[in-house]
Scaffold this motif. Structure first.
Motif, PDB file in Angstrom:
ATOM      1  N   PHE A 289     -23.253  56.279  97.322  1.00  0.00           N
ATOM      2  CA  PHE A 289     -23.449  57.229  98.413  1.00  0.00           C
ATOM      3  C   PHE A 289     -22.149  57.512  99.152  1.00  0.00           C
ATOM      4  O   PHE A 289     -22.118  58.266 100.105  1.00  0.00           O
ATOM      5  N   THR A 295     -24.733  62.906 103.345  1.00  0.00           N
ATOM      6  CA  THR A 295     -25.844  62.011 103.002  1.00  0.00           C
ATOM      7  C   THR A 295     -26.937  62.155 104.048  1.00  0.00           C
ATOM      8  O   THR A 295     -26.646  62.217 105.242  1.00  0.00           O
ATOM      9  N   THR A 333     -27.532  62.411  98.469  1.00  0.00           N
ATOM     10  CA  THR A 333     -26.142  62.667  98.799  1.00  0.00           C
ATOM     11  C   THR A 333     -25.581  63.763  97.904  1.00  0.00           C
ATOM     12  O   THR A 333     -26.073  63.975  96.796  1.00  0.00           O
TER      13      THR A 333
END
Ligand SMILES: Cc1cc2nc3c(=O)[nH]c(=O)nc-3n(C[C@@H](O)[C@H](O)[C@H](O)COP(=O)(O)OP(=O)(O)OC[C@H]3O[C@@H](n4cnc5c(N)ncnc54)[C@H](O)[C@@H]3O)c2cc1C
Ligand SMILES: Cc1cc2nc3c(=O)[nH]c(=O)nc-3n(C[C@H](O)[C@H](O)[C@H](O)COP(=O)(O)OP(=O)(O)OC[C@H]3O[C@@H](n4cnc5c(N)ncnc54)[C@H](O)[C@@H]3O)c2cc1C
Lengths: 402, 469
Positions: A289, A295, A333
């Motif tokens: 991520f 995100t 993400t």
């Protein structure tokens, strides 16, 4: 006097770090009291302050007069393995905390996304839970209490250090997921578990829909995995979608669950991972991520997981996704524009699904906000709480967006 | 009054709305006339939280008792606040589900009251307290505004207002609709009873189980006085009368083999820690009997005297043996009968004092002993209430664990929800002990019960600090 001179006079030279790339002075108070002193002064002087943890991820890019980093608040005043509690300052890195707990046989059963060195304060402030939320709940379930400093420099403690506590209102839960809008967390009292004596991970690759079904079968069979995570191919670095099952606990329970897993997955071939492989898998997932600029997380009901995954795929693409379907939690993400995020948030709001923007560069974060699309009556309460804990709006936090 | 025998109040008016709409209309009417009011569930609260004074209106929510939705697929239910705890679990059972928080008062107390008190129960050791099971709340604020907090999946819309509301003891408004998480029923359960010669050894056995990494569904302790009360009552459970303490341990899970293995491990640990005997319930009937003694212990104690103060405090688990001994000493010194029945696995004590409230001198001794017990728990690093709340009963102890700044913060949050402090006035936060939240700030760190370790970690270094009053 410049801001920097004033701060140096207040906290000493040791508290002044190299400025950020955008030339904003960076201050690292060495104690909770120093945080209080700094914010008290900022409030009086009208300085705008942005909060950083280790600054490892979320760009420290909010427009501000100074950046307050918690990185020198890195002590662990207490670890009580017999009570399964610990107290740590907010700037401690999760990796260091984990190590010290493990040395005493204790375990903080969270696995937030991000690099290993993420600060505890940032994990609490952003309430970013990882796959272990399936077995052990959201971040707030691991907190016994916090001490925080308000935007005008007041030190407030809530909760305590014992397993159950209903003395007073639960301000800890306001801080968990408050993104720093209600103050800077300086100290955290944690609820621990004993380090699992058995901890195994199995992976199953396949089509997303098939894996979702297997996940449901596992739940129906009564297994209690610590994690049951559906991961997109790119994130898992595999050909196809992956269902990761982590079993952690006493050897007896884990052995029983392993047997149950074989029975429940009827024919589907779960691949056991060696300990280092398992570690690498979950770490890669967390760090994955880190690669893309935006995100967010969304939280729906379990039965809507498939539909929500479809929606994300349709609106933004589903290359980088990880989901705990049984908990209804999905993390995405990638790259996204302000328009697309706002549209998605609106669509989701219609489905009663909140979207929390976890990280993004300031221009996007400032426009979209961590939160938004409030339900009836929520907006005024949030505004009131903001005024209460940061009366001079010293803390720069993109709560609702512009 | 409520479940706390030491306080009585008489409201001017009692209203029992029959629908959500009636409730909203009543609250809006009271808002228009600036009249304070107190929400009330079943009135089983043990801290005087549901008492209303002259000049205020008591709003009883027990007629709002419908289960609005049972969503078995998503393991959730939406209920009105007056639904009785045990009825919710009963309704969930056919779906293989339960509502996990199970206060001993579950056959009477309401989900609304549970939310307001963040109620716990014997099985909260493994399953968590009310706060861990509430996904969303519809709130009615004192000024008549509605708020929708939380979402069906539990993710908040922004800050966690649900988490903030749970445990606010009716000070933030009325929960009018409650979405709770349901939990799959365990498929395998083993219950055992271990008896001990001393409270200390029983306390040590608790620590041994926790240290082994096993999380029992429940881990409850009863002392000799409690055992005697239970065995003398119709709820007699076959607890050995000569034991100084018994531990009731339950293991459950979805996997029979796992539960059996853990049961054996726990039985072994209990024996090693000095249990005289360990009895594993052989049948469902025996299991129920063992539990009945525990669940009805308060009732059984009711036979000991005219009145009973059910106390509530929490200490770190490892401090249990020492704290239990100190409580014994306090009881002797004040010549009082104190019976302990409590959630040992969480360190959540219930030292209960039997007395006769018509005897003023005795009542005074009870108050003094209660205060000493609280100080003991605080000194051990604990807190003044683990599940019964502050209400009016524990107002006086709040300054012992929170500094004026932190109390002021609580009061300020309350004012965000209820600026005029009209809903359930005078509870939870001792207003006189708060630092005024609008005055000059000051930096003061720490809990009053901090030990040296903490002080040395955070030297209070700056001149703005004020001495602790
Ligand atoms: C490699 C990596 C990957 C990540 N991936 C994800 C991801 O996929 N999803 C996700 O949700 N998160 C992710 N994060 C975390 C991200 O959401 C946050 O930016 C995280 O808090 C960063 O931690 P930090 O210690 O660098 O804090 P910072 O980035 O410095 O601060 C993060 C935020 O928390 C606030 N904050 C920090 N400390 C405190 C405090 N003590 N009190 C109050 N507020 C505070 C800051 O104001 C800021 O808003 C990731 C982090 C890393 C390092
Ligand atoms: C024998 C006995 C055993 C008990 N065992 C336990 C136990 O094991 N664990 C435990 O935690 N507690 C226990 N209790 C205490 C009590 O049952 C709990 O606190 C319970 O949650 C109170 O629910 P109630 O419906 O009776 O609420 P009430 O007593 O009517 O009210 C309690 C508080 O909640 C507020 N309130 C009620 N409804 C609402 C609403 N809808 N919205 C906002 N505020 C509201 C009231 O204003 C009051 O402040 C026990 C009590 C007894 C008498």
């Amino acid at each position: 006097m410049t801001i920097l001179e004033k701060v140096t006079a207040l906290l000493g030279e040791g508290a002044v770090l190299e400025p950020s790339t955008d030339r904003v002075p960076r201050i690292a108070p060495g104690s909770p009291d120093a945080v209080a002193l700094l914010l008290g002064t900022a409030h009086q002087e009208g300085w705008r302050v942005r909060i950083e943890g280790a600054g490892t991820w979320l760009q420290s890019d909010a427009p501000a007069d100074l950046a307050l980093t918690t990185r020198r608040l890195d002590r662990i005043p207490a670890v009580e393995p017999a009570d399964l509690t610990a107290t740590a300052e907010a700037g401690i890195g999760l990796d260091q905390l984990r190590q010290q707990l493990a040395d005493r046989g204790a375990w903080l059963s969270i696995d937030p996304p991000g690099l290993a060195g993420r600060t505890l304060g940032s994990i609490v402030a952003t309430a970013t839970a990882g796959p272990l939320r399936h077995g052990f709940g959201p971040i707030k379930d691991h907190l016994l209490g916090v001490t925080f400093v308000t935007g005008d420099g007041r030190m407030v403690q809530s909760g305590g250090r014992v397993m159950k506590n209903v003395a007073g209102y639960d301000l800890t839960r306001l801080q968990a997921g408050g993104f720093g809008a209600f103050g800077v967390i300086v100290l955290v009292h944690l609820r621990l578990r004993t380090l699992p004596r058995a901890d195994v991970t199995y992976l199953l690759e396949g089509a997303r829909e098939d894996l979702t079904q297997v996940g449901e079968d596992i739940a129906a069979a009564g297994l209690t995995p610590a994690a049951l995570e559906l991961v997109s191919p790119a994130l898992a670095r595999r050909e196809r979608w992956v269902l990761g099952v982590r079993l952690a606990g006493s050897p007896a329970l884990v052995a029983a669950d392993e047997a149950g897993l074989r029975a429940a997955s009827g024919g589907a071939r779960f691949m056991p991972l060696r300990a280092e492989e398992a570690h690498a898998f979950w770490m890669r997932l967390a760090e994955g991520f880190a690669v893309r600029p935006v995100t967010f997380r969304i939280g729906g009901v379990p039965s809507a997981s498939d539909e929500l995954l479809d929606l994300l795929q349709h609106q933004l693409g589903d290359e980088w996704i990880s989901a705990s379907p049984a908990a209804g939690a999905i993390r995405w993400t990638g790259d996204a524009t302000i328009d697309r995020l706002q549209r998605l948030r609106r669509t989701l709001a219609g489905l009663e699904v909140p979207l929390t923007l976890e990280r993004a560069p300031w221009p996007l974060r400032g426009a979209v906000g961590h939160f938004g699309a409030y339900r009836e009556g929520v907006g005024p309460l949030v505004a009131g709480l903001r005024r209460t804990f940061d009366p001079g709006s010293a803390l720069v936090v993109a709560t609702e967006g512009s | 009054m409520d479940g706390l025998p030491t306080h009585r109040r008489l409201p001017d008016l009692v209203v029992l709305p029959g629908t959500r709409e009636e409730l909203i209309a009543v609250v809006r009417l009271l808002a228009a006339h600036d009249v304070p009011f107190v929400p009330r569930g079943a009135g089983t609260g043990l801290s005087g939280g549901a008492l209303a004074d002259e000049g205020s209106v008591l709003i009883v929510l027990t007629r709002l008792n419908r289960i609005l939705k049972m969503d078995a697929g998503n393991r959730a239910a939406i209920v009105e606040p007056g639904v009785v705890n045990a009825k919710l679990s009963a309704a969930a059972q056919p779906h293989g589900l339960q509502y996990a928080p199970d206060p001993s008062s579950q056959s009477a107390c309401t989900i609304g009251g549970n939310v307001a008190e963040n109620a716990g129960g014997p099985h909260c050791l493994k399953y968590g307290v009310t706060a861990n099971h509430v996904l969303a709340l519809e709130l009615l604020l004192a000024d008549g505004t509605m708020v929708e907090s939380g979402s069906p999946g539990g993710e908040p819309w922004g800050p966690d207002l649900v988490g903030l509301f749970v445990g606010s003891e009716g000070n933030f408004g009325i929960a009018t609709k409650i979405t709770v998480r349901l939990t799959p029923l365990p498929r395998a359960v083993r219950t055992m009873l271990a008896d001990f010669n001393g409270l200390r050894t029983a306390g040590e056995a608790v620590s041994a189980i926790i240290a082994a990494g096993i999380v029992p569904a429940a881990l409850e302790m009863m002392d000799q006085s409690c055992i005697a009360a239970v065995e003398d009552s119709v709820y007699a459970a076959g607890y050995p009368r000569d034991a100084a303490a018994v531990l009731l341990v339950e293991l459950d899970g979805r996997n029979e083999a796992g539960v059996i293995a853990e049961t054996e491990a726990v039985a072994e640990l209990l024996r090693k820690s000095g249990a005289r005997s360990v009895r594993i319930a052989a049948s469902e009937a025996e299991r129920e009997r063992l539990w009945q003694g525990r669940k009805k212990a308060f009732g059984a104690m009711g036979r000991l005297s005219r009145d009973l103060v059910v106390q509530d405090a929490v200490v770190p688990r490892s401090a249990l043996p020492q704290v239990l001994e100190t409580i014994c000493t306090i009881a002797k010194r004040y010549d009082l009968v104190v019976s302990n029945v409590f959630h040992a696995g969480d360190g959540n004590l219930h030292p209960n004092i039997s007395f006769d409230a018509t005897d003023p001198a005795l009542k005074q001794r009870v108050e003094a002993a209660s205060a000493e017990i609280m100080s003991t728990c605080i000194a051990a690093g604990g807190t003044i209430t683990g599940e019964h709340g502050v209400g009016i009963d524990k107002l006086r102890y709040m300054p012992l664990i929170f500094d004026p700044e932190s109390l002021g913060a609580m009061q300020a949050v309350r004012r965000v929800f209820d600026p005029k402090e009209r809903v359930n006035p005078g509870k939870v936060v001792p207003v006189h002990a708060c630092r005024e939240w609008t005055s000059i700030r000051s930096a003061k760190f720490g809990m009053r019960n901090d030990d040296r370790q903490f002080n040395s970690a955070f030297p209070i270094s700056h001149s703005t600090l004020e001495p602790v009053p």
